[in-house]
Design an enzyme around this catalytic site. Structure first.
Site, mmCIF file in Angstrom:
data_model
loop_
_atom_site.group_PDB
_atom_site.id
_atom_site.type_symbol
_atom_site.label_atom_id
_atom_site.label_comp_id
_atom_site.label_asym_id
_atom_site.label_seq_id
_atom_site.Cartn_x
_atom_site.Cartn_y
_atom_site.Cartn_z
ATOM 1 N N LYS A 182 7.793 -4.038 15.418
ATOM 2 C CA LYS A 182 8.242 -2.899 14.725
ATOM 3 C C LYS A 182 9.219 -2.338 15.537
ATOM 4 C CE LYS A 182 7.445 -1.161 11.280
ATOM 5 N NZ LYS A 182 7.976 -1.521 9.988
ATOM 6 N N THR A 200 6.205 2.950 12.660
ATOM 7 C CA THR A 200 4.941 3.185 13.034
ATOM 8 C C THR A 200 4.674 3.890 14.265
ATOM 9 O OG1 THR A 200 2.676 2.065 13.644
ATOM 10 C CG2 THR A 200 4.614 0.927 13.897
ATOM 11 N N ASP A 201 3.535 4.585 14.661
ATOM 12 C CA ASP A 201 3.307 5.383 15.907
ATOM 13 C C ASP A 201 3.210 4.169 17.137
ATOM 14 O OD1 ASP A 201 0.747 4.768 15.092
ATOM 15 O OD2 ASP A 201 0.072 6.667 15.335
ATOM 16 N N GLU A 202 2.503 2.915 16.512
ATOM 17 C CA GLU A 202 2.425 1.957 17.525
ATOM 18 C C GLU A 202 3.276 1.392 18.665
ATOM 19 O OE1 GLU A 202 -0.219 -1.086 16.022
ATOM 20 O OE2 GLU A 202 -1.386 -0.037 14.811
ATOM 21 N N PHE A 217 0.810 -1.263 -0.050
ATOM 22 C CA PHE A 217 0.093 0.027 0.055
ATOM 23 C C PHE A 217 0.858 1.191 -0.093
ATOM 24 C CE2 PHE A 217 -2.019 2.805 3.357
ATOM 25 C CZ PHE A 217 -2.863 3.576 2.606
ATOM 26 N N TYR A 241 2.726 -7.135 16.346
ATOM 27 C CA TYR A 241 2.957 -6.391 15.403
ATOM 28 C C TYR A 241 3.867 -5.198 15.743
ATOM 29 C CZ TYR A 241 2.786 -2.399 12.110
ATOM 30 O OH TYR A 241 3.132 -1.299 11.420
ATOM 31 N N LEU A 266 6.285 -10.296 -2.606
ATOM 32 C CA LEU A 266 4.922 -10.316 -3.061
ATOM 33 C C LEU A 266 4.204 -11.376 -2.261
ATOM 34 C CD1 LEU A 266 5.310 -10.441 -7.030
ATOM 35 C CD2 LEU A 266 4.743 -8.465 -5.564
ATOM 36 N N ILE A 324 13.123 -10.434 1.792
ATOM 37 C CA ILE A 324 14.262 -9.232 2.786
ATOM 38 C C ILE A 324 15.074 -10.056 3.550
ATOM 39 C CG2 ILE A 324 13.255 -7.188 2.309
ATOM 40 C CD1 ILE A 324 12.215 -7.404 5.144
ATOM 41 N N THR A 383 9.761 -11.477 9.399
ATOM 42 C CA THR A 383 9.911 -10.323 8.322
ATOM 43 C C THR A 383 10.463 -9.029 9.067
ATOM 44 O OG1 THR A 383 8.491 -11.256 6.731
ATOM 45 C CG2 THR A 383 8.646 -8.916 6.655
HETATM 46 P P1 NAD Z 1 1.336 -3.387 3.407
HETATM 47 O O1 NAD Z 1 1.032 -4.854 3.960
HETATM 48 O O2 NAD Z 1 0.266 -3.096 2.376
HETATM 49 O O3 NAD Z 1 2.620 -3.814 2.411
HETATM 50 C C1 NAD Z 1 3.960 -4.793 2.692
HETATM 51 C C2 NAD Z 1 4.705 -5.035 1.489
HETATM 52 O O4 NAD Z 1 5.885 -5.722 1.795
HETATM 53 C C3 NAD Z 1 3.788 -5.671 0.484
HETATM 54 O O5 NAD Z 1 4.068 -5.509 -0.782
HETATM 55 C C4 NAD Z 1 4.634 -7.317 0.628
HETATM 56 O O6 NAD Z 1 4.719 -8.106 -0.262
HETATM 57 C C5 NAD Z 1 5.915 -6.875 1.166
HETATM 58 N N1 NAD Z 1 6.761 -7.895 2.153
HETATM 59 C C6 NAD Z 1 6.081 -8.616 3.091
HETATM 60 N N2 NAD Z 1 7.135 -9.317 3.632
HETATM 61 C C7 NAD Z 1 8.126 -9.172 2.903
HETATM 62 C C8 NAD Z 1 9.526 -9.887 2.752
HETATM 63 N N3 NAD Z 1 9.694 -10.830 3.849
HETATM 64 N N4 NAD Z 1 10.162 -9.562 1.934
HETATM 65 C C9 NAD Z 1 9.837 -8.702 0.894
HETATM 66 N N5 NAD Z 1 8.735 -7.988 0.980
HETATM 67 C C10 NAD Z 1 7.929 -8.429 1.942
HETATM 68 O O7 NAD Z 1 1.922 -2.550 4.331
HETATM 69 P P2 NAD Z 1 1.937 -0.989 4.350
HETATM 70 O O8 NAD Z 1 0.595 -0.676 4.954
HETATM 71 O O9 NAD Z 1 2.169 -0.557 2.932
HETATM 72 O O10 NAD Z 1 3.115 -0.563 5.152
HETATM 73 C C11 NAD Z 1 4.310 -0.199 4.908
HETATM 74 C C12 NAD Z 1 5.126 -0.039 6.016
HETATM 75 O O11 NAD Z 1 4.728 0.982 6.496
HETATM 76 C C13 NAD Z 1 5.385 -1.064 6.902
HETATM 77 O O12 NAD Z 1 6.784 -0.982 7.449
HETATM 78 C C14 NAD Z 1 4.392 -0.567 8.133
HETATM 79 O O13 NAD Z 1 4.914 -0.989 9.530
HETATM 80 C C15 NAD Z 1 4.494 0.826 7.992
HETATM 81 N N6 NAD Z 1 3.544 1.806 8.484
HETATM 82 C C16 NAD Z 1 2.098 1.469 7.880
HETATM 83 C C17 NAD Z 1 1.050 2.168 8.416
HETATM 84 C C18 NAD Z 1 -0.179 1.988 7.960
HETATM 85 O O14 NAD Z 1 -0.997 2.965 8.309
HETATM 86 N N7 NAD Z 1 -0.480 1.128 6.714
HETATM 87 C C19 NAD Z 1 1.557 3.540 9.263
HETATM 88 C C20 NAD Z 1 2.802 3.681 9.799
HETATM 89 C C21 NAD Z 1 3.726 2.832 9.439
HETATM 90 O O1 DAU Z 2 -0.948 3.625 13.675
HETATM 91 C C1 DAU Z 2 -0.193 2.851 12.427
HETATM 92 C C2 DAU Z 2 -0.651 1.540 12.264
HETATM 93 O O2 DAU Z 2 -2.006 1.561 11.562
HETATM 94 C C3 DAU Z 2 0.062 0.861 11.172
HETATM 95 O O3 DAU Z 2 1.429 0.665 11.798
HETATM 96 C C4 DAU Z 2 -0.411 -0.455 10.771
HETATM 97 O O4 DAU Z 2 0.407 -1.317 9.797
HETATM 98 C C5 DAU Z 2 -1.656 -0.288 10.241
HETATM 99 O O5 DAU Z 2 -2.241 -1.670 9.996
HETATM 100 C C6 DAU Z 2 -2.728 0.661 11.101
HETATM 101 O O6 DAU Z 2 -2.991 -0.278 12.487
HETATM 102 P P1 DAU Z 2 -4.462 -0.237 13.182
HETATM 103 O O7 DAU Z 2 -4.744 -1.576 13.968
HETATM 104 O O8 DAU Z 2 -4.755 0.823 13.801
HETATM 105 O O9 DAU Z 2 -5.205 -0.202 11.695
HETATM 106 P P2 DAU Z 2 -6.614 -1.040 11.450
HETATM 107 O O10 DAU Z 2 -7.218 -0.630 10.066
HETATM 108 O O11 DAU Z 2 -6.313 -2.360 11.443
HETATM 109 O O12 DAU Z 2 -7.559 -0.704 12.498
HETATM 110 C C7 DAU Z 2 -7.924 0.630 12.600
HETATM 111 C C8 DAU Z 2 -8.881 0.969 13.744
HETATM 112 O O13 DAU Z 2 -10.117 0.178 13.647
HETATM 113 C C9 DAU Z 2 -8.412 -0.195 15.096
HETATM 114 O O14 DAU Z 2 -8.689 0.525 16.329
HETATM 115 C C10 DAU Z 2 -9.170 -1.529 14.880
HETATM 116 C C11 DAU Z 2 -10.594 -1.141 14.485
HETATM 117 N N1 DAU Z 2 -11.062 -2.033 13.466
HETATM 118 C C12 DAU Z 2 -10.390 -2.557 12.436
HETATM 119 C C13 DAU Z 2 -10.920 -3.469 11.528
HETATM 120 C C14 DAU Z 2 -10.080 -4.210 10.484
HETATM 121 C C15 DAU Z 2 -12.484 -2.375 13.592
HETATM 122 O O15 DAU Z 2 -13.027 -1.612 14.542
HETATM 123 N N2 DAU Z 2 -12.991 -3.303 12.650
HETATM 124 C C16 DAU Z 2 -12.283 -3.794 11.697
HETATM 125 O O16 DAU Z 2 -12.729 -4.601 10.999
#
Ligand code: NAD
Ligand code: DAU
Length: 360
Positions: free
Chosen positions: A167, A136-138, A12, A163, A37, A62, A102
């Site tokens: 991280k 991440t902020d988590e 994403f 998770y 992938l 990776i 990972t």
């Molecule tokens: P995502 O799950 O959408 O994408 C992860 C990607 O990494 C995928 O393309 C997957 O194929 C690849 N991947 C997974 N394992 C792998 C491996 N072993 N080797 C090579 N590639 C691999 O994740 P995202 O939501 O795009 O998040 C990307 C980064 O940003 C992550 O490090 C996540 O912790 C961080 N992050 C995400 C959010 C969020 O809200 N989604 C917020 C803050 C930080």
């Molecule tokens: O804060 C950054 C993080 O945000 C990233 O590091 C993570 O990769 C990303 O997945 C995200 O984590 P969250 O757990 O906050 O996101 P998620 O979309 O899974 O959930 C957002 C909120 O919604 C959380 O409080 C859980 C709730 N939720 C989630 C799902 C999937 C629901 O209530 N129903 C649902 O079906």
């Protein structure tokens, strides 16, 4: 010209970052996208860049040292942007091991290969070579359920889910490389992203997808947990600005100044979908608040996240630009225009995941 090794570029945020970088720099950069992938990685996300002569995809894990070392040996990499990770909290609660593999081991391999490729005989590093670790902020844990506190770069780490623990461990490894070797890196800790190409296991795309097909909208617990939502393109811009303008060895928090309770998000999505769907679209009748269903809470569910992005604003001049009301419209429009994308990613394994996860 910089050559970027982007890990996880088929996911994403990684794919949005690659689009952002080509939009900004055009032919003045090269990008090598390394991605294993997994279920979350999708080359369809990169269809419009795949034929560029300054873009290359390498399918590799990776955690595979030889494969990653080979990329450094064959390409003159001077920028690493490390996104690749297992990213979904609910999956980490069910199956933590792959998160350690990972997120922790994979980051160790990335750091070690970059260090080996960039280190000079005297122990210093090639000039202007930089590694950015996307986190991440988590890692900071959970805030009280009022406006009294925010996450700062100095907030102690207190991760709760497998998770966020993985991280946090990967962040610590990056810090250890910076402290021990003066390895040229930055860490960014960002809040919740939303936007195009987000996999529908995450709240916003899941709610959009379910609502459009008249399926229940699962809200965990009391629906009052707070997340700080940032449009993904704003995150991509912040990462680029940190890498180019940030002080080496520093951590920067990135956030949207946009705290919302989960139930508010669900209501906004329903209202926006109803505004955007035309009256003769049969899906409009399906999208109603009656679909909202409170379900069992996530185990160890963090109550509130909220970033104070003061440091990145003061030092680098970055601020969130996309208002949530605009970003959610852009996101919903993108999903309207990419129905096939959603169909493809929700076929196969997703059905099994969804059935298991939401069986109650
Ligand atoms: P995502 O799950 O959408 O994408 C992860 C990607 O990494 C995928 O393309 C997957 O194929 C690849 N991947 C997974 N394992 C792998 C491996 N072993 N080797 C090579 N590639 C691999 O994740 P995202 O939501 O795009 O998040 C990307 C980064 O940003 C992550 O490090 C996540 O912790 C961080 N992050 C995400 C959010 C969020 O809200 N989604 C917020 C803050 C930080
Ligand atoms: O804060 C950054 C993080 O945000 C990233 O590091 C993570 O990769 C990303 O997945 C995200 O984590 P969250 O757990 O906050 O996101 P998620 O979309 O899974 O959930 C957002 C909120 O919604 C959380 O409080 C859980 C709730 N939720 C989630 C799902 C999937 C629901 O209530 N129903 C649902 O079906």
């Amino acid at each position: 010209m910089h050559t970027y090794l982007v890990t996880g570029g088929a996911g994403f945020i990684g794919s949005n970052y690659i689009h952002y970088m080509f939009k900004k720099y055009g032919d003045d950069i090269r990008i090598i996208n390394v991605d294993a992938l997994t279920y979350a990685g999708n080359l369809e996300n990169l269809k419009d860049v795949e034929n560029r002569s300054n873009y290359k995809f390498v399918k590799a894990d990776i955690t595979d040292k030889e494969a990653i070392a080979a990329v450094f040996a064959s390409e003159d990499i001077d920028r690493v942007v490390h996104f690749a990770a297992e990213s979904h909290v609910d999956r980490s609660i069910r199956n933590p091991e792959v998160f350690v593999q990972t997120n922790v081991l994979g980051t160790a391999v990335m750091l070690n290969c970059a260090k080996a490729a960039w280190e000079l005989p005297d122990g210093t590093f090639k000039a202007d070579h930089k590694f950015l670790h996307v986190s991440t902020d988590e890692v900071y844990g959970s805030l009280p359920d009022d406006d009294s506190a925010f996450f700062y770069e100095t907030t102690p780490y207190a991760p709760h889910s497998p998770y966020s623990a993985s991280k946090a461990s990967s962040d610590m490894l990056v810090k250890a490389y910076m402290d021990t070797y003066k390895f040229p890196a930055n860490i960014t800790n960002c809040s919740n992203n939303y936007g195009p190409y987000q996999f529908p296991e995450k709240l916003i795309p899941l709610i959009i997808n379910n609502a459009l097909s008249g399926k229940k909208l699962p809200v965990y617990g009391d629906g009052l947990n707070v997340r700080d939502w940032l449009y993904v393109e704003d995150h991509a811009k912040a990462i680029d600005m940190v890498q180019e303008k940030g002080r080496l060895f520093e951590t920067y928090n990135i956030g949207g100044h946009n705290e919302k309770r989960n139930i508010e998000i669900v209501n906004i999505i329903i209202e926006t979908l109803r505004e955007e769907l035309s009256d003769d679209d049969p899906r409009k009748a399906l999208v109603t608040k009656d679909l909202i269903t409170y379900v069992e809470d996530r185990k160890g569910h963090d109550r509130r996240y909220a970033i104070a992005p003061d440091k990145i604003k003061k030092e680098i001049g970055w601020e969130p630009e996309t208002m949530f009301k605009d970003g959610i419209k852009l996101t919903i429009k993108w999903f309207f225009e990419h129905e096939d994308w959603m169909k493809n990613v929700t076929s196969g394994d997703y059905q099994k995941y969804y059935a298991d996860m939401y069986k109650a």
